[in-house]
Design a protein around this motif. Structure first.
Motif, PDB file in Angstrom:
ATOM      1  N   ILE A 117       0.842  -1.202   0.000  1.00  0.00           N
ATOM      2  CA  ILE A 117       0.000   0.000   0.000  1.00  0.00           C
ATOM      3  C   ILE A 117       0.877   1.251   0.000  1.00  0.00           C
ATOM      4  N   THR A 118       1.953   1.241   0.791  1.00  0.00           N
ATOM      5  CA  THR A 118       2.878   2.368   0.837  1.00  0.00           C
ATOM      6  C   THR A 118       3.547   2.584  -0.513  1.00  0.00           C
ATOM      7  N   ASN A 119       4.019   1.514  -1.121  1.00  0.00           N
ATOM      8  CA  ASN A 119       4.664   1.622  -2.432  1.00  0.00           C
ATOM      9  C   ASN A 119       3.710   2.131  -3.506  1.00  0.00           C
ATOM     10  N   GLU A 120       2.462   1.790  -3.375  1.00  0.00           N
ATOM     11  CA  GLU A 120       1.445   2.186  -4.342  1.00  0.00           C
ATOM     12  C   GLU A 120       1.266   3.706  -4.411  1.00  0.00           C
ATOM     13  N   ILE A 121       1.479   4.391  -3.297  1.00  0.00           N
ATOM     14  CA  ILE A 121       1.251   5.846  -3.283  1.00  0.00           C
ATOM     15  C   ILE A 121       2.540   6.666  -3.239  1.00  0.00           C
ATOM     16  N   ALA A 122       3.676   6.005  -3.140  1.00  0.00           N
ATOM     17  CA  ALA A 122       4.954   6.727  -3.094  1.00  0.00           C
ATOM     18  C   ALA A 122       5.127   7.570  -4.357  1.00  0.00           C
ATOM     19  N   SER A 123       5.750   8.733  -4.174  1.00  0.00           N
ATOM     20  CA  SER A 123       5.977   9.643  -5.301  1.00  0.00           C
ATOM     21  C   SER A 123       7.307  10.352  -5.102  1.00  0.00           C
ATOM     22  N   PRO A 124       8.066  10.545  -6.192  1.00  0.00           N
ATOM     23  CA  PRO A 124       9.338  11.255  -6.056  1.00  0.00           C
ATOM     24  C   PRO A 124       9.156  12.709  -5.628  1.00  0.00           C
ATOM     25  N   SER A 125       7.966  13.269  -5.783  1.00  0.00           N
ATOM     26  CA  SER A 125       7.721  14.660  -5.390  1.00  0.00           C
ATOM     27  C   SER A 125       7.292  14.796  -3.927  1.00  0.00           C
ATOM     28  N   CYS A 126       7.221  13.672  -3.227  1.00  0.00           N
ATOM     29  CA  CYS A 126       6.747  13.696  -1.839  1.00  0.00           C
ATOM     30  C   CYS A 126       7.852  13.328  -0.863  1.00  0.00           C
TER      31      CYS A 126
END
Length: 145
Positions: A16-25
């Motif tokens: 779930i964490t990997n699903e929402i990870a973003s380089p801009s965050c």
């Protein structure tokens, strides 16, 4: 991106964490609600969840919109498990990614409180000795009537 899911399988926090990870965050905040083994001196062996699924998903999507109205958020994921949830396993995972930690922390707290107050998901506690009991969240909006 908003992800809302009702599932009967075990929730995987890392996925779930990997699903929402973003380089801009620079922040991902999580709430993981698990089944505990006692309630008011009674031994709990499992929880059982039921939902009005179509309405629950609609309410969860609306919750994502409310979060976006309040904070600068990149991605939101709300997963709730249905069916049997054994002790120590997660029944709900809320993950929020944002550029900065303050927004994601506030959003996660808001999300779990609002989910409990407004999403039509019901919990039954199953005890080792006592009869099972359906539980009403103290936050439920319909409880105020």
């Amino acid at each position: 991106m908003d992800i809302v899911r009702l599932v009967t399988s075990k929730l995987n926090v890392e996925d779930i964490t990997n699903e929402i990870a973003s380089p801009s965050c620079g922040a991902i905040s999580l709430f993981v609600g698990t089944t505990r083994d006692t309630f008011e001196d009674r031994k709990v062996v499992q929880l059982e969840y039921e939902a009005y699924e179509e309405m629950a998903q609609k309410s969860m999507k609306n919750l994502c919109c409310q979060i976006r109205d309040k904070w600068s958020i990149k991605n939101i994921s709300i997963h709730h498990r249905l069916g049997i949830v054994p002790v120590k396993e997660a029944s709900v995972v809320i993950a929020v990614a944002s550029p900065h930690r303050a927004e994601s922390l506030k959003a996660v707290e808001f999300a779990i409180n609002e989910l409990k107050a407004s999403v039509p998901i019901w919990k039954k506690e199953v005890y080792e000795v006592h009869d099972p009991e359906w539980k009403e969240n103290k936050e439920c909006s319909w409880k105020k009537c």
